[in-house]
Design a protein around this motif. Sequence first.
Motif, mmCIF file in Angstrom:
data_model
loop_
_atom_site.group_PDB
_atom_site.id
_atom_site.type_symbol
_atom_site.label_atom_id
_atom_site.label_comp_id
_atom_site.label_asym_id
_atom_site.label_seq_id
_atom_site.Cartn_x
_atom_site.Cartn_y
_atom_site.Cartn_z
ATOM 1 N N GLU A 158 3.456 -7.449 11.175
ATOM 2 C CA GLU A 158 2.275 -7.918 10.448
ATOM 3 C C GLU A 158 1.998 -7.056 9.223
ATOM 4 O O GLU A 158 1.616 -7.569 8.166
ATOM 5 C CB GLU A 158 1.056 -7.932 11.371
ATOM 6 C CG GLU A 158 1.158 -8.928 12.518
ATOM 7 C CD GLU A 158 -0.079 -8.905 13.396
ATOM 8 O OE1 GLU A 158 -1.030 -8.154 13.082
ATOM 9 O OE2 GLU A 158 -0.101 -9.633 14.407
ATOM 10 N N GLU A 159 2.196 -5.749 9.351
ATOM 11 C CA GLU A 159 1.899 -4.852 8.238
ATOM 12 C C GLU A 159 2.890 -5.000 7.087
ATOM 13 O O GLU A 159 2.561 -4.717 5.936
ATOM 14 C CB GLU A 159 1.888 -3.399 8.721
ATOM 15 C CG GLU A 159 0.704 -3.030 9.603
ATOM 16 C CD GLU A 159 0.950 -3.345 11.073
ATOM 17 O OE1 GLU A 159 1.850 -4.176 11.354
ATOM 18 O OE2 GLU A 159 0.265 -2.773 11.936
ATOM 19 N N TYR A 160 4.108 -5.446 7.390
ATOM 20 C CA TYR A 160 5.144 -5.538 6.358
ATOM 21 C C TYR A 160 5.518 -6.990 6.048
ATOM 22 O O TYR A 160 6.670 -7.274 5.692
ATOM 23 C CB TYR A 160 6.378 -4.749 6.782
ATOM 24 C CG TYR A 160 6.214 -3.259 6.541
ATOM 25 C CD1 TYR A 160 6.659 -2.662 5.370
ATOM 26 C CD2 TYR A 160 5.572 -2.457 7.480
ATOM 27 C CE1 TYR A 160 6.492 -1.308 5.148
ATOM 28 C CE2 TYR A 160 5.398 -1.100 7.272
ATOM 29 C CZ TYR A 160 5.862 -0.530 6.101
ATOM 30 O OH TYR A 160 5.684 0.821 5.878
ATOM 31 N N ASP A 203 -5.234 -4.764 -1.556
ATOM 32 C CA ASP A 203 -3.981 -5.268 -1.003
ATOM 33 C C ASP A 203 -2.772 -4.675 -1.726
ATOM 34 O O ASP A 203 -1.743 -4.379 -1.107
ATOM 35 C CB ASP A 203 -3.942 -6.798 -1.090
ATOM 36 C CG ASP A 203 -4.969 -7.461 -0.178
ATOM 37 O OD1 ASP A 203 -5.458 -6.787 0.744
ATOM 38 O OD2 ASP A 203 -5.286 -8.643 -0.411
ATOM 39 N N ILE A 204 -2.883 -4.486 -3.042
ATOM 40 C CA ILE A 204 -1.778 -3.906 -3.809
ATOM 41 C C ILE A 204 -1.572 -2.448 -3.422
ATOM 42 O O ILE A 204 -0.431 -1.982 -3.254
ATOM 43 C CB ILE A 204 -2.051 -4.052 -5.319
ATOM 44 C CG1 ILE A 204 -1.926 -5.525 -5.735
ATOM 45 C CG2 ILE A 204 -1.094 -3.192 -6.130
ATOM 46 C CD1 ILE A 204 -2.284 -5.800 -7.177
ATOM 47 N N ILE A 205 -2.653 -1.700 -3.270
ATOM 48 C CA ILE A 205 -2.547 -0.297 -2.856
ATOM 49 C C ILE A 205 -1.862 -0.203 -1.496
ATOM 50 O O ILE A 205 -0.980 0.640 -1.276
ATOM 51 C CB ILE A 205 -3.937 0.361 -2.822
ATOM 52 C CG1 ILE A 205 -4.464 0.539 -4.245
ATOM 53 C CG2 ILE A 205 -3.892 1.710 -2.102
ATOM 54 C CD1 ILE A 205 -5.901 1.034 -4.312
ATOM 55 N N ILE A 215 1.726 1.828 -0.701
ATOM 56 C CA ILE A 215 1.814 2.917 0.276
ATOM 57 C C ILE A 215 2.815 2.574 1.371
ATOM 58 O O ILE A 215 3.655 3.407 1.754
ATOM 59 C CB ILE A 215 0.424 3.207 0.880
ATOM 60 C CG1 ILE A 215 -0.526 3.748 -0.197
ATOM 61 C CG2 ILE A 215 0.527 4.204 2.026
ATOM 62 C CD1 ILE A 215 -1.953 3.936 0.275
ATOM 63 N N LYS A 216 2.758 1.358 1.884
ATOM 64 C CA LYS A 216 3.673 0.961 2.959
ATOM 65 C C LYS A 216 5.127 0.975 2.486
ATOM 66 O O LYS A 216 6.034 1.357 3.241
ATOM 67 C CB LYS A 216 3.301 -0.432 3.472
ATOM 68 C CG LYS A 216 1.961 -0.483 4.201
ATOM 69 C CD LYS A 216 1.578 -1.917 4.531
ATOM 70 C CE LYS A 216 0.210 -1.994 5.195
ATOM 71 N NZ LYS A 216 -0.206 -3.389 5.464
ATOM 72 N N PRO A 230 -6.902 -3.572 9.345
ATOM 73 C CA PRO A 230 -6.309 -3.535 8.010
ATOM 74 C C PRO A 230 -7.072 -2.580 7.104
ATOM 75 O O PRO A 230 -8.180 -2.157 7.405
ATOM 76 C CB PRO A 230 -6.434 -4.995 7.525
ATOM 77 C CG PRO A 230 -7.546 -5.566 8.336
ATOM 78 C CD PRO A 230 -7.481 -4.883 9.665
ATOM 79 N N LEU A 231 -6.449 -2.272 5.970
ATOM 80 C CA LEU A 231 -7.027 -1.332 5.028
ATOM 81 C C LEU A 231 -8.367 -1.827 4.516
ATOM 82 O O LEU A 231 -8.498 -2.946 4.044
ATOM 83 C CB LEU A 231 -6.058 -1.146 3.844
ATOM 84 C CG LEU A 231 -6.575 -0.353 2.647
ATOM 85 C CD1 LEU A 231 -6.834 1.091 3.071
ATOM 86 C CD2 LEU A 231 -5.567 -0.398 1.521
#
Length: 719
Positions: free
Chosen positions: A231-233, A409-411, A415-416, A708-709
């Motif tokens: 989900e994170e990627y 979302d871009i940040i 980072i990921k 989420p972030l």
Amino acid sequence: MSDHYERVKIELQQMKEVENEAAADEEQLSPASVSPIPADVSFTARRDLSKSSINGRSRSKSRSKADGHERQVNGKQLTDLMLQKSDYSQGQSRVSNEPNLHIKGTAKLFKGKTAANGHVESCKRQTDGKCEHHGKEDESKVAKKRRAVTVDTSKAKTSLEALKMSIRQLKWKEFPMGRRTACDIYWHGVSFHDNENIISGQVNKFPGMIEMLRKINLSRAVRTMQELFPEEYNFYPRSWILPEEYQLFSTQIRLLKDNDSTLKPTYIVKPDSGSQGDGIYLIRDPADLRVISGSQIKQAVVQEYIQKPLLIDKLKFDIRLYVLVRSLEPLEIYIAKEGLSRFCTEPYQEPSQKNLSHVFMHLTNYSLNVHSGNFVHSDSCSTGSKRTFSSVLYRLASKGVDIKKVWSDIIALVIKTVIALVPELKVYYQADIPPGKPGPTCFQILGFDILLMKNLKPVLLEVNANPSMRIEHEQEVSPGVFEYVPSPVDEEVKVGVIRDTLRLMDPAQRKQHVTSSTDGSPEEAIVVETGSDEKEGLADSLPSLCLKQVFPKYTKQFNYLRAVERIAAIFLRFLGVKGTMRLGPTSFRTFIRNCKLSNSSFSMASVDILYIDITRRWAGMLPDSREAGMCLQAFIEAFFYLAARRFKALPLREQVHLLLEVCEGALEGQSHSEKPRPHRSHTNPASSQSSAPTTFSSPALTRRRHRPLQLSAKANTEN
């Protein structure tokens, strides 16, 4: 008398030649080994310098005796002559009769009187209290007047003009032809290995970054993270690696069409080592893949094509964001608050068999669209075929778009992505600069290419290890005649990125401290320390930093993703031989034994079979590798296998975290009885805040859902 006059004349002529050659070297090559000598140094000190100068002159014994006689007879006359010259050149009203001795490699001047042997006696040997007082005053003046930061630009290429502008704005010292002694910063044009002889300072390239950001290696790194954190990627399109996964790609596409005949997916093919849009094309069927030599498919990545991108003025566009990786250990990431938006030059239509070859419609690469007759060079930042990203955000905000969420979302995407790259980068770094070996620290500016979908979700297209930093563009002034003219949009964005990167890497002015951020978490900030009024004025004249720190600032939100980095730390521990990147069979057995992973059902014979099987398969996938053994990606695959075998009936993420706890616990117990291994910081040893991957203390922590972030409002509005 005539002989004596001739000897004095020759001596003065040699001194002038030494001074002229030293001045020429300082202007052209500026070697630090040729230190400028204060004008009020006595003749004796200058004579000693001429003996050991870069010219390599040597005098005969008779000549040396004559010089000694001259020094005794006419030393006062020659010294007075040099003092008069000093008064004229430096504009001083008075010059002390006590000489100053310049010490090479430092900014210190030692005052003292000349002894009979030509050396300068230290102030400490003098009983006059005034000398000690003057020495303290000189030291305080030297402390205030710090030397300029030196930058070697001899290997810089396309970024040269923007780099020169940045250095001028900072009032630093550039060495365009290189320097014999070490500089503070080395700016390479392509890779870390542009100059193999750097043993200190800071280099603007990481070892292995070019290799890691090739299309195939980037896809593999992200795919590994997708296995653990799907989900994170999910910001990276589904990908297949050619030629090794051609059959898998063909089978999956055929099954997809068999299940739903109405589906007509489109795929984009990207050559592994391609750049600037070279060799990219669209396909709708695996049979459309282009081949070379009649049979062999090129090494490439095939990805799902984003068919519904966000449009502005009916044109597709992407975003080029500049990201500074300031350090690997601890991990430090900065994002430029301003970027570029690069537009296609033909109105967008969803892919069809008729328009698949319309590159000006589907591909946003500047290097392609600049050759379109519809390309618009504009002096405005909000119009034309290349615009600032902020102008796009303002336009979206005027339509009610939540640009804070877009930035958030871009940040998170940036980072990921960097977290996915770090494990392999650390292996490359240790291979080039093993612990205990002198070497530079590293930093690097990366170019992230991001596409916004129609629903405003950011998608990672690729990451460039050497993003173009040119601030001019090619313009046709007459038929067939082109010239380079300044590009205001490029200059506004790129000069600020380079200048502020240099400011952050300034070895004399960097100081870190912890302040409270809006969400209460610690935030590392950069304070520019000034050593004089001139530097204070320079800091005031420069704009605020255009680079925003995002890691370790948001460590709490993302540190749980660094599981693969912990696996890489175990891999590095057992590499053994300095400079290698592959694990041998003996080292792999030692890893199994020390971590206590073998048992009655998993014998050492099974360990050897596992090693041979995985290593052989990865050797086939990496045909260009000359080094034998198990690479990091193969070790990660073996680690996943061991985790699934030991902790069955659990999700892979939890299996891996549990096995990491077992291995780290066993190795930590051994380290108490062993001498600690020497550790070298991967980049900036002065960094005080550690951002090492978190070690989970219980399985319960791995089972919790991570939200989420959520960035603060203040953080989101900084653009």
